[in-house]
Design a protein around this motif. Sequence first.
Motif, mmCIF file in Angstrom:
data_model
loop_
_atom_site.group_PDB
_atom_site.id
_atom_site.type_symbol
_atom_site.label_atom_id
_atom_site.label_comp_id
_atom_site.label_asym_id
_atom_site.label_seq_id
_atom_site.Cartn_x
_atom_site.Cartn_y
_atom_site.Cartn_z
ATOM 1 N N ASP A 160 0.926 -1.124 -0.058
ATOM 2 C CA ASP A 160 0.040 0.162 -0.042
ATOM 3 C C ASP A 160 0.719 1.184 0.111
ATOM 4 O OD1 ASP A 160 -2.355 -1.738 0.061
ATOM 5 O OD2 ASP A 160 -2.608 -1.302 2.038
ATOM 6 N N GLU A 161 1.739 1.287 0.893
ATOM 7 C CA GLU A 161 2.822 2.467 1.001
ATOM 8 C C GLU A 161 3.455 2.626 -0.514
ATOM 9 O OE1 GLU A 161 6.560 3.559 3.729
ATOM 10 O OE2 GLU A 161 5.236 2.370 4.471
ATOM 11 N N ASN A 162 4.077 1.722 -0.862
ATOM 12 C CA ASN A 162 4.773 2.232 -2.316
ATOM 13 C C ASN A 162 3.817 2.190 -3.375
ATOM 14 O OD1 ASN A 162 7.249 1.490 -1.229
ATOM 15 N ND2 ASN A 162 7.029 -0.795 -1.337
ATOM 16 N N PHE A 165 1.576 6.478 -7.365
ATOM 17 C CA PHE A 165 0.684 7.232 -7.794
ATOM 18 C C PHE A 165 0.795 8.650 -7.193
ATOM 19 C CE2 PHE A 165 -0.708 2.561 -8.552
ATOM 20 C CZ PHE A 165 -0.855 2.904 -10.091
ATOM 21 N N SER A 166 1.304 8.908 -6.193
ATOM 22 C CA SER A 166 1.283 10.395 -5.815
ATOM 23 C C SER A 166 2.217 10.908 -6.725
ATOM 24 C CB SER A 166 1.558 10.384 -4.476
ATOM 25 O OG SER A 166 3.003 10.187 -3.964
ATOM 26 N N GLY A 175 1.297 15.886 -13.968
ATOM 27 C CA GLY A 175 0.038 16.959 -14.657
ATOM 28 C C GLY A 175 0.048 16.187 -15.875
ATOM 29 N N VAL A 176 -1.079 17.001 -16.470
ATOM 30 C CA VAL A 176 -1.648 16.544 -18.029
ATOM 31 C C VAL A 176 -0.664 17.228 -18.778
ATOM 32 C CG1 VAL A 176 -3.492 16.097 -19.125
ATOM 33 C CG2 VAL A 176 -3.812 15.898 -16.751
#
Length: 59
Positions: free
Chosen positions: A16-18, A23-24, A30-31
Amino acid sequence: MPADDARKKRSGDLIDENLKKAFSETLEEGVPDRFRDLLAKLKQTAPEDTSEEPENDEN
């Protein structure tokens, strides 16, 4: 077997942490402008009435 349960929980916590780290970082990128332009074009060509759901041909 409490030791196995504790090990599984710790493994799950590490996963979960990784995933959150990975993803953060992706969210912070940005796009790109080319994708924003593409989204704008798609919005222009999209039908106005989106309240109806598309038919499902699988049934």
